[in-house]
Write a protein that holds these residues in place. Structure first.
Motif, PDB file in Angstrom:
ATOM      1  N   SER A   1     -62.900 -15.851  34.871  1.00  8.80           N
ATOM      2  CA  SER A   1     -61.804 -16.259  33.984  1.00  8.80           C
ATOM      3  C   SER A   1     -62.324 -16.803  32.657  1.00  8.80           C
ATOM      4  CB  SER A   1     -60.926 -17.308  34.662  1.00  8.80           C
ATOM      5  OG  SER A   1     -61.569 -18.564  34.665  1.00  8.80           O
TER       6      SER A   1
ATOM      7  N   ILE B   1     -53.340  -6.851  31.607  1.00  7.95           N
ATOM      8  CA  ILE B   1     -54.318  -7.758  32.196  1.00  7.95           C
ATOM      9  C   ILE B   1     -55.697  -7.260  31.780  1.00  7.95           C
ATOM     10  CG2 ILE B   1     -55.279  -8.677  34.337  1.00  7.95           C
ATOM     11  CD1 ILE B   1     -52.565  -7.918  35.640  1.00  7.95           C
TER      12      ILE B   1
ATOM     13  N   TYR C   1     -59.904  -8.433  31.676  1.00  2.38           N
ATOM     14  CA  TYR C   1     -60.945  -9.417  31.945  1.00  2.38           C
ATOM     15  C   TYR C   1     -62.295  -8.739  31.989  1.00  2.38           C
ATOM     16  CZ  TYR C   1     -60.521  -7.772  36.793  1.00  2.38           C
ATOM     17  OH  TYR C   1     -60.484  -6.986  37.920  1.00  2.38           O
TER      18      TYR C   1
ATOM     19  N   ILE D   1     -52.087 -19.167  35.973  1.00  4.54           N
ATOM     20  CA  ILE D   1     -53.037 -18.107  36.309  1.00  4.54           C
ATOM     21  C   ILE D   1     -53.562 -18.347  37.725  1.00  4.54           C
ATOM     22  CG2 ILE D   1     -55.241 -17.029  35.694  1.00  4.54           C
ATOM     23  CD1 ILE D   1     -54.688 -18.151  32.799  1.00  4.54           C
TER      24      ILE D   1
ATOM     25  N   ASN E   1     -59.953 -13.900  38.677  1.00  4.97           N
ATOM     26  CA  ASN E   1     -58.505 -13.896  38.417  1.00  4.97           C
ATOM     27  C   ASN E   1     -57.862 -12.949  39.403  1.00  4.97           C
ATOM     28  OD1 ASN E   1     -59.082 -15.304  36.150  1.00  4.97           O
ATOM     29  ND2 ASN E   1     -58.127 -13.877  34.725  1.00  4.97           N
TER      30      ASN E   1
ATOM     31  N   THR F   1     -54.405 -12.732  39.091  1.00  7.36           N
ATOM     32  CA  THR F   1     -53.090 -12.479  38.522  1.00  7.36           C
ATOM     33  C   THR F   1     -53.211 -12.347  37.023  1.00  7.36           C
ATOM     34  OG1 THR F   1     -50.837 -13.245  38.411  1.00  7.36           O
ATOM     35  CG2 THR F   1     -52.511 -14.914  38.320  1.00  7.36           C
ATOM     36  N   SER F   2     -52.069 -12.264  36.440  1.00  2.74           N
ATOM     37  CA  SER F   2     -52.028 -11.907  35.053  1.00  2.74           C
ATOM     38  C   SER F   2     -51.787 -13.129  34.204  1.00  2.74           C
ATOM     39  CB  SER F   2     -50.861 -10.993  34.902  1.00  2.74           C
ATOM     40  OG  SER F   2     -49.798 -11.626  35.588  1.00  2.74           O
ATOM     41  N   ARG F   3     -51.829 -12.907  32.926  1.00  4.46           N
ATOM     42  CA  ARG F   3     -51.553 -13.999  32.004  1.00  4.46           C
ATOM     43  C   ARG F   3     -50.068 -13.976  31.646  1.00  4.46           C
ATOM     44  NH1 ARG F   3     -55.833 -15.783  29.556  1.00  4.46           N
ATOM     45  NH2 ARG F   3     -54.689 -16.222  27.660  1.00  4.46           N
TER      46      ARG F   3
ATOM     47  N   TRP G   1     -48.863 -12.976  27.220  1.00  6.75           N
ATOM     48  CA  TRP G   1     -49.085 -11.726  26.512  1.00  6.75           C
ATOM     49  C   TRP G   1     -47.808 -11.264  25.827  1.00  6.75           C
ATOM     50  CZ3 TRP G   1     -52.001  -8.396  24.309  1.00  6.75           C
ATOM     51  CH2 TRP G   1     -51.612  -7.065  24.208  1.00  6.75           C
TER      52      TRP G   1
ATOM     53  N   GLN H   1     -57.998 -13.358  24.630  1.00  9.93           N
ATOM     54  CA  GLN H   1     -57.980 -13.520  26.079  1.00  9.93           C
ATOM     55  C   GLN H   1     -58.141 -14.981  26.491  1.00  9.93           C
ATOM     56  OE1 GLN H   1     -60.751 -10.102  26.941  1.00  9.93           O
ATOM     57  NE2 GLN H   1     -60.477 -10.967  28.961  1.00  9.93           N
TER      58      GLN H   1
END
Lengths: 191, 694
Positions: free
Chosen positions: A11, A48, A50, A162, A181, A183-185, A188, B223
């Motif tokens: 993350s 998503i 990362y 999160i 992570n 899950t998503s943010r 966005w 991000q």
């Protein structure tokens, strides 16, 4: 002595790839770093994205050790999985077997992998990748401490919406722990 | 495929780095982040590794990949070790004395026959503080006009900020961010470009600073942010104006500060009425409620900071965007306080004054803008160029720049590598690397840090400091003005510049992290500017409006220089460049490790744009603008908007990458307010390359 470990916090990774280059510098690798940072991107109701730094996780029950026909991979009492390049014949079976993309094919046709910078641990220094990481996405310390730290980070992430989880702490135990992570943010925005 | 043997594969097994307990301390001179370094030498005295310096309070031992990669370039095959002269198209080794004699003779010849303006310097990479000072003395003695990093990097930012606050430098150190309540990052991917210092922002965020990123791409910085606002390319001005409008109309600004310390508020208030919030939302693509929420956040969360990046500076409507966001910080009163202000890598500490008596100073007999430079070279008005940098890769319309340099009578390149520009030179001079030169390095924390020479000088390379002094001697100029060592250079500079008079080499050596500037003779350092609310503008106040009384004038990106008159039917897309963590300017392209991290440049595009063009990931795509075309592999990502392409700008033909510089696709066009070249938001066309029937 309490057991040491490394925590990789996906993350926090900003994909600066400093760990990857520090690994090559410390281990005198011309190319084929033992850490590779891979981008991940998927679209659900929002995007998503990362970065996943991939390297050997030093498993308690390593599949690479099981499949190696030459016995070139051994696991020590300290929890480190060490690859003996003299014995390696470059059959690369371990590369396919490893679920974490931890085994790398080197320019000499043999296999290479993270040694946890065991030569640095011997002189009470932390692994090269940890020492450079600018955002504490890689930290080194006592296993119990890192598991507690990961718990705090997961709680903190959760407070911002999160969801994350820790890999390698209990079943499928590994010396390199991954905070990922799942899950998503929520922030966005799409124009 | 023929059989090929990899010689390295025959038995070489890598061993860990040999331990070195005698590390040298240095400061990284790449991105102006100013990270402290520890340098390890092998038994031959060559640099074998670079680590972070744990005693440096700004990076605390953490570094990005770039200073490590640099080590590989020091002794690599592209490094220049000896002076070279081109004879019949081939380089031949000559001595320094021969080279200097030849340059001096040519220099004097052109200067006398064609005027001082017939010789120019393109000098973005002149070296450290020692070389910079010698270069400025040399320029004053000869009347050489120079084009530094300004036009390709930060001219607009410098000029607009100077107009507003009276000083183009950052007003606050990056380290202040942990004291701020909100951090606005606009067009800046600092997680990649200043990765070694990014921990300041991530720490601030953990302590409760709200980090808001405004960008066209969903960057690595975005991000990490609390809030990411994706904006249509080139519309930042409108967002800035909308924020100003909400804050002004709802009386959310700092009224005491505005009335006491600013001029031009009425003009600003009038200018931001140009758009309704609905229009602003339509133009920027940012929903109205998001703009309103951000305005409210900025009004409530104080102190707040602003960190702009090349995303709003190296564009063809930069001046208006920069003014909108910096005016915004000013009317919020976010200036001159801890945790408030503007962060930037621009950190000028002023010039040394009166180094040379007036009688010996020669002014260039002609002045030309950066855009006029091309024509002056093409038309033979310029005879000779002194290059320290790589303009054939990093100046726009690179092909035109290359041809213009080829057409000159005499070209000198003082360089680390035989790069695209050095390959065109008549004389190539080997330059020292910053690890091989002592000097002072400024950083994004508004500090100056001293570094000693960490590594032995490579082969016959010489610093700009030595080169200009010696060249002056061969030219028959007065050499007593030139310092002959980095220490003496700093002493000279310090004693002729009041703003750094209190910063001695001794003090710098004793202070890990360095000394903040300005720091006058009394030794009192100032962490940030304007704490006394004195602004060095002619009026002594913050100038919210431009001299023509129009505060901000938005120019649509499609009507901006470089895109004006270009057919939207023929060139329907926009092309930009973006930075990655493993490269810096054109230097890191000579490192194997950088090449492992970034195998080759690629074009980022939205999946829908890719499908419109019939492309899948990795397919070659031809990008074409009015100045040229280029084929690159496609990288499909949701991080960029539709109809928008972006690629990495670092690569040249004379490097392991062997790439046509992407800057050859950008026309010679500048932001009308600030004068910055644009290397983003230029109209282009795109098509699938190399497949039958297309």
């Amino acid at each position: 002595m309490s057991q040491f470990a490394m925590l990789v916090d996906v993350s926090r990774c900003i994909a600066c790839k400093s760990c990857s280059v520090a690994c090559m510098q410390e281990n005198c690798l011309h190319s084929s770093s033992w850490i590779r940072v891979r981008g991940r991107e998927l679209l659900t109701d929002h995007l998503i994205k990362y970065y996943n730094p991939q390297s050997c996780r030093h498993c308690a029950d390593p599949i690479c050790l099981a499949v190696c026909p030459m016995g070139a991979i051994q696991r020590g009492n300290d929890g480190l999985v060490i690859h003996d390049i003299e014995r390696c014949i470059g059959c690369q079976v371990c590369v396919d077997a490893c679920p974490y993309s931890g085994m790398k094919i080197m320019t000499n046709g043999k296999v290479g992998k993270c040694s946890f910078c065991s030569h640095l641990l011997e002189i009470n220094k932390e692994p090269a990748c940890v020492s450079v990481c600018p955002v504490e996405a890689r930290i080194f310390g006592e296993r119990e401490f890192l598991i507690r730290e990961a718990g705090l980070r997961i709680k903190n992430l959760l407070s911002r919406g999160i969801k994350a989880h820790l890999e390698g702490a209990d079943k499928e135990s590994t010396t390199v722990l991954y905070l990922s992570n799942n899950t998503s943010r929520s922030n966005w925005l799409v124009p | 495929m023929g059989l090929y043997i990899r010689p390295r594969s025959l038995g070489i097994i890598s061993k860990p780095l040999e331990r070195d307990d005698d590390l040298r301390t240095s400061i990284c001179c790449l991105c102006n982040g100013g990270c402290g370094l520890k340098v390890s030498l092998d038994h031959e005295g060559k640099v074998q590794a670079v680590f972070g310096d744990r005693d440096n309070p700004y990076n605390k031992g953490k570094i990005c990949a770039k200073p490590m990669e640099i080590v590989q370039t020091l002794y690599g095959p592209y490094r220049v070790g000896h002076p070279l002269r081109r004879i019949n198209g081939k380089f031949e080794r000559i001595t320094w004395e021969e080279a200097l004699k030849l340059i001096a003779q040519r220099y004097n010849h052109y200067s006398q026959e064609n005027g001082t303006g017939s010789i120019v310097g393109i000098t973005s990479k002149i070296g450290g503080s020692y070389s910079k000072l010698a270069h400025s003395i040399f320029s004053k003695l000869t009347g050489m006009a120079n084009y530094g990093t300004g036009p390709i990097c930060m001219e607009s930012e410098l000029k607009v900020r100077k107009d507003i606050f009276g000083n183009g430098s950052a007003s606050s150190p990056l380290s202040d961010v942990i004291k701020s309540k909100i951090m606005l990052i606009v067009g800046n991917n600092c997680a990649q470009t200043k990765a070694g210092q990014f921990h300041w922002i991530s720490e601030a965020k953990q302590q409760g600073t709200k980090v808001v990123v405004i960008d066209t791409r969903f960057t690595e910085t975005a991000q990490m942010a609390d809030r990411f606002i994706q904006i249509r390319p080139g519309t930042d001005t409108v967002l800035g104006m909308a924020l100003l409008k909400i804050i002004i109309n709802n009386n959310l600004y700092d009224q005491a500060f505005v009335s006491e310390y600013t001029n031009g508020f009425e003009q600003l208030a009038e200018a931001v009425e140009a758009f309704t919030l609905k229009q602003a939302a339509d133009i920027t693509g940012v929903p109205r409620n998001v703009i309103e929420e951000l305005a409210e956040d900025l009004a409530v969360r104080k102190p707040g900071m602003l960190f702009e990046g090349r995303g709003i500076v190296c564009v063809n409507n930069a001046g208006a965007s920069i003014r909108a966001f910096e005016d915004l910080m000013a009317i919020l009163g976010n200036i001159g306080k801890p945790g408030a202000g503007i962060i930037s890598h621009i950190n000028n500490y002023g010039n040394a004054r009166d180094l040379i008596p007036k009688k010996d100073v020669i002014k260039p007999d002609r002045k030309r803008s950066a855009t006029a430079l091309y024509q002056a070279m093409e038309e033979g008005e310029i005879k000779m160029v002194f290059i320290a940098g790589n303009p054939c890769v990093n100046w726009p319309d690179s092909r035109r720049m290359t041809q213009a340099i080829q057409g000159l009578d005499f070209v000198v390149s003082h360089t680390l590598f035989l790069d695209d520009s050095a390959m065109l030179a008549d004389i190539v001079l080997p330059a020292t690397h910053w690890l091989e030169e002592a000097g002072v390095q400024a950083s994004v924390h508004r500090v100056l840090q001293w570094k000693d020479q960490a590594a032995a000088t490579y082969a016959e390379s010489r610093s700009g400091g030595d080169l200009f002094r010696q060249l002056a001697k061969y030219m028959g100029l007065e050499t007593s003005y030139f310092p002959n060592s980095p220490q003496k250079a700093w002493e000279l500079e310090r004693t002729h510049n009041k703003s750094i008079e209190g910063i001695t080499v001794e003090r710098l050596r004793k202070t890990p992290g360095g000394v903040h500037f300005p720091c006058p003779a009394n030794g009192q350092e100032a962490e940030r500017l304007y704490e006394s609310s004195l602004f060095p503008t002619p009026s002594g106040r913050v100038e919210l409006a431009r001299k023509n009384n129009i505060a901000i004038e938005y120019i649509n990106v499609f009507d901006s220089p470089g895109n004006q008159g270009v057919s939207p039917e023929k060139y329907p897309y926009l092309l930009s460049t973006n930075k990655v963590a493993s490269h810096y300017h054109t230097i890191c392209q000579y490192s194997n490790w950088a090449q492992e991290m970034e195998k080759q440049p690629y074009v980022e595009m939205h999946p829908q744009t890719a499908s419109e063009l019939g492309l899948t990931d990795g397919d070659p795509v031809r990008l074409e603008t009015v100045t040229g075309s280029l084929v690159l592999p496609a990288r499909i990502t949701f991080s960029v908007p539709r109809g928008y392409f972006t690629t990495q700008p670092y690569f040249g033909l004379h490097s392991p990458y062997r790439q046509t510089p992407v800057n050859s696709l950008f026309p010679v066009a500048v932001d009308p307010v600030g004068g910055n070249f644009a290397n983003k938001n230029i109209m282009c066309s795109a098509s699938a390359e190399g497949r039958a029937g297309q």
